[in-house]
Scaffold this motif. Structure first.
Motif, mmCIF file in Angstrom:
data_model
loop_
_atom_site.group_PDB
_atom_site.id
_atom_site.type_symbol
_atom_site.label_atom_id
_atom_site.label_comp_id
_atom_site.label_asym_id
_atom_site.label_seq_id
_atom_site.Cartn_x
_atom_site.Cartn_y
_atom_site.Cartn_z
ATOM 1 N N HIS A 45 0.839 -1.196 0.000
ATOM 2 C CA HIS A 45 0.000 0.000 0.000
ATOM 3 C C HIS A 45 0.877 1.249 0.000
ATOM 4 O O HIS A 45 1.695 1.457 0.894
ATOM 5 C CB HIS A 45 -0.921 0.012 1.223
ATOM 6 N N ARG A 46 0.708 2.072 -1.034
ATOM 7 C CA ARG A 46 1.460 3.318 -1.160
ATOM 8 C C ARG A 46 0.487 4.480 -1.233
ATOM 9 O O ARG A 46 -0.365 4.521 -2.129
ATOM 10 C CB ARG A 46 2.321 3.294 -2.436
ATOM 11 N N ILE A 47 0.585 5.402 -0.286
ATOM 12 C CA ILE A 47 -0.267 6.584 -0.303
ATOM 13 C C ILE A 47 0.223 7.491 -1.423
ATOM 14 O O ILE A 47 1.366 7.933 -1.433
ATOM 15 C CB ILE A 47 -0.228 7.323 1.050
ATOM 16 N N GLN A 48 -0.661 7.782 -2.382
ATOM 17 C CA GLN A 48 -0.239 8.557 -3.540
ATOM 18 C C GLN A 48 -1.408 9.397 -4.042
ATOM 19 O O GLN A 48 -2.191 8.958 -4.880
ATOM 20 C CB GLN A 48 0.262 7.611 -4.643
ATOM 21 N N PRO A 49 -1.577 10.614 -3.506
ATOM 22 C CA PRO A 49 -2.680 11.460 -3.958
ATOM 23 C C PRO A 49 -2.469 11.964 -5.377
ATOM 24 O O PRO A 49 -1.332 12.141 -5.836
ATOM 25 C CB PRO A 49 -2.639 12.627 -2.957
ATOM 26 N N ILE A 94 12.011 17.466 -7.247
ATOM 27 C CA ILE A 94 12.143 16.438 -6.211
ATOM 28 C C ILE A 94 12.009 17.059 -4.820
ATOM 29 O O ILE A 94 11.367 16.491 -3.925
ATOM 30 C CB ILE A 94 13.495 15.708 -6.340
ATOM 31 N N ILE A 95 12.594 18.241 -4.638
ATOM 32 C CA ILE A 95 12.475 18.939 -3.349
ATOM 33 C C ILE A 95 11.022 19.295 -3.079
ATOM 34 O O ILE A 95 10.512 19.114 -1.964
ATOM 35 C CB ILE A 95 13.362 20.204 -3.337
ATOM 36 N N PHE A 96 10.311 19.806 -4.097
ATOM 37 C CA PHE A 96 8.887 20.120 -3.962
ATOM 38 C C PHE A 96 8.103 18.889 -3.532
ATOM 39 O O PHE A 96 7.254 18.948 -2.628
ATOM 40 C CB PHE A 96 8.326 20.637 -5.291
ATOM 41 N N LEU A 97 8.372 17.760 -4.205
ATOM 42 C CA LEU A 97 7.643 16.529 -3.890
ATOM 43 C C LEU A 97 7.919 16.057 -2.467
ATOM 44 O O LEU A 97 7.015 15.604 -1.761
ATOM 45 C CB LEU A 97 8.035 15.429 -4.876
ATOM 46 N N GLU A 98 9.171 16.164 -2.037
ATOM 47 C CA GLU A 98 9.520 15.753 -0.677
ATOM 48 C C GLU A 98 8.759 16.591 0.345
ATOM 49 O O GLU A 98 8.175 16.054 1.306
ATOM 50 C CB GLU A 98 11.028 15.890 -0.468
ATOM 51 N N LEU A 99 8.735 17.900 0.157
ATOM 52 C CA LEU A 99 8.010 18.784 1.075
ATOM 53 C C LEU A 99 6.513 18.507 1.042
ATOM 54 O O LEU A 99 5.841 18.512 2.077
ATOM 55 C CB LEU A 99 8.289 20.246 0.710
ATOM 56 N N TYR A 100 5.986 18.258 -0.157
ATOM 57 C CA TYR A 100 4.554 17.980 -0.305
ATOM 58 C C TYR A 100 4.180 16.690 0.419
ATOM 59 O O TYR A 100 3.188 16.639 1.152
ATOM 60 C CB TYR A 100 4.201 17.899 -1.787
ATOM 61 N N ARG A 102 5.771 15.206 2.835
ATOM 62 C CA ARG A 102 5.964 15.325 4.274
ATOM 63 C C ARG A 102 4.834 16.107 4.951
ATOM 64 O O ARG A 102 4.702 16.080 6.172
ATOM 65 C CB ARG A 102 7.314 15.980 4.584
ATOM 66 N N SER A 103 4.025 16.787 4.148
ATOM 67 C CA SER A 103 2.904 17.526 4.718
ATOM 68 C C SER A 103 1.803 16.590 5.216
ATOM 69 O O SER A 103 0.960 16.992 6.014
ATOM 70 C CB SER A 103 2.327 18.507 3.687
ATOM 71 N N PHE A 104 1.796 15.333 4.739
ATOM 72 C CA PHE A 104 0.772 14.403 5.220
ATOM 73 C C PHE A 104 1.338 13.034 5.627
ATOM 74 O O PHE A 104 0.606 12.191 6.110
ATOM 75 C CB PHE A 104 -0.336 14.205 4.166
ATOM 76 N N GLN A 105 2.639 12.807 5.454
ATOM 77 C CA GLN A 105 3.258 11.585 5.969
ATOM 78 C C GLN A 105 4.740 11.844 6.239
ATOM 79 O O GLN A 105 5.431 12.475 5.436
ATOM 80 C CB GLN A 105 3.083 10.411 5.011
#
Length: 286
Positions: A45-49, A94-100, A102-105
Motif C-alpha cells: 500500500h502506497r499513499i499517492q494522492p 524532487i524537493i517540492f515533492l519531498e516537502l509535499y 511530508r505535509s501528510f506523511q
C-alpha cells in the motif's frame, strides 16, 4: 569505429544476446512472463494522492521551460541551456515533492520505495536487470528500423535529436561543458525525476485506484513510451519493453531506487554507445 572494432563489438553483442536470451527464457517459464510472480507478491500500500502527479509534472515542465529560456540568453547556447535548465528543474521538483509528501506523511517520498539502505544490494539487482534486458531493447530498435525500411518507401532511420545535436558539437568550444551537463542530466537527474513520477506516482496511483498490478504497469509503460518516443517513434517498442521491465522491477523489488539505478544504467550505456559509434542506430531513448 573501424571494421575490426565493429567485429569485436558485434561478437561480444551476440554472446551477450545469447546469454540474456537463455536467462530471459528461463525467467519467462519460471514466472509466466512475470504474471505469476506478480500475483504471488503480498499487498503493497502506497499513499499517492493525485495532486502529487500534477505537482511533479506541472512544476517540472514550467521550471524546465523557464530556466532553459533564461539560460539561453545568458549562455548563448540553446542545448547547453536546455540541459542545465532541465537538470535544475528536476532537482527542484524532487524537493517540492519531498516537502509535499511530508505535509501528510513523515516518510516523505521514501514511502514510495526510495530507500538508500542496502544500496549495494539494490545496485546489483539493477545490474542483473540491465544485463538481461538491454540486448533485447537494442535489438528491438534495430529490428523495428529494419522492418519499417522494408515496408516503407524512402524510409529514413530516426536518431534521437538530442544525441545528433550533441555529436554535431564536437568541434564546438562548448562541447565538453555540454557533454558534462548532458551526462549529469541524462544519467543522474532524469532517471531520478522520471522514475519518481512514472513508477512512484503514476504506477502507484493506478495500483491504488485499481487494486491490480499488471494493468498499472501496462498503462504507465504506454505513457512512458509515448512521452519518450515523441521525437523517435521507431523506438516506441523498445521504450515500451524497457518501461515494462521498470514497472515489473518496481513491484517485484518494492524499491524505487532499483528503478532509478536501472534507468541510470540504461541511459549511461546508451549515451556511451552513441558517442562511441556515431552511426545510425543511436540507442538512447530517455
Amino acid at each position: 569505429m573501424d571494421s575490426a572494432v565493429y567485429s569485436i563489438f558485434g561478437s561480444f553483442y551476440i554472446i551477450w544476446l545469447a546469454a540474456a536470451g537463455f536467462a530471459g527464457i528461463k525467467w519467462a517459464f519460471d514466472t509466466g512472463l512475470g504474471v505469476r510472480a506478480l500475483r504471488k507478491l503480498p499487498p503493497w500500500h502506497r499513499i499517492q494522492p493525485l495532486g502529487s502527479v500534477l505537482l511533479a509534472a506541472g512544476s517540472y515542465i514550467i521550471l524546465a521551460s523557464a530556466f532553459s529560456e533564461g539560460l539561453k540568453v545568458v549562455l548563448e547556447d540553446e542545448m547547453l541551456a536546455q540541459q542545465i535548465g532541465m537538470a535544475s528543474a528536476g532537482m527542484i521538483t524532487i524537493i517540492f515533492l519531498e516537502l509535499y509528501f511530508r505535509s501528510f506523511q513523515s516518510e516523505g517520498i521514501s514511502a514510495l520505495g526510495l530507500d538508500f539502505r542496502n544500496f549495494w544490494g539494490r545496485f546489483k539487482s539493477a545490474g542483473k536487470f540491465i544485463l538481461t534486458v538491454y540486448p533485447f531493447i537494442s535489438l528491438s530498435v534495430v529490428l523495428t528500423t529494419h522492418l519499417l525500411s522494408l515496408l516503407t518507401d524512402n524510409f529514413q532511420p530516426q536518431n534521437h535529436p538530442f544525441i545528433d545535436d550533441l555529436l554535431q558539437k564536437r568541434q564546438d568550444g562548448n562541447f565538453l561543458i555540454a557533454s558534462i551537463a548532458a551526462g549529469v542530466n541524462i544519467v543522474l537527474v532524469a532517471p531520478f525525476v522520471e522514475e519518481t513520477i512514472f513508477r512512484g506516482l503514476v504506477q502507484s496511483g493506478l495500483n491504488s485506484a485499481t487494486g491490480r498490478r499488471g494493468l498499472p504497469i501496462l498503462i504507465t509503460s504506454a505513457i512512458f513510451a509515448v512521452v519518450h518516443g515523441a521525437g523517435v517513434w521507431t523506438h516506441w517498442p523498445a521504450l515500451m519493453l524497457f518501461s515494462l521491465v521498470l514497472g515489473y522491477a518496481y513491484e517485484k523489488k518494492r524499491s524505487l531506487l532499483v528503478c532509478i539505478l536501472l534507468h541510470s544504467m540504461f541511459n549511461f550505456i546508451s549515451l556511451s554507445l552513441s558517442f562511441l559509434s556515431g552511426d545510425l542506430y543511436k540507442l538512447t531513448g530517455g
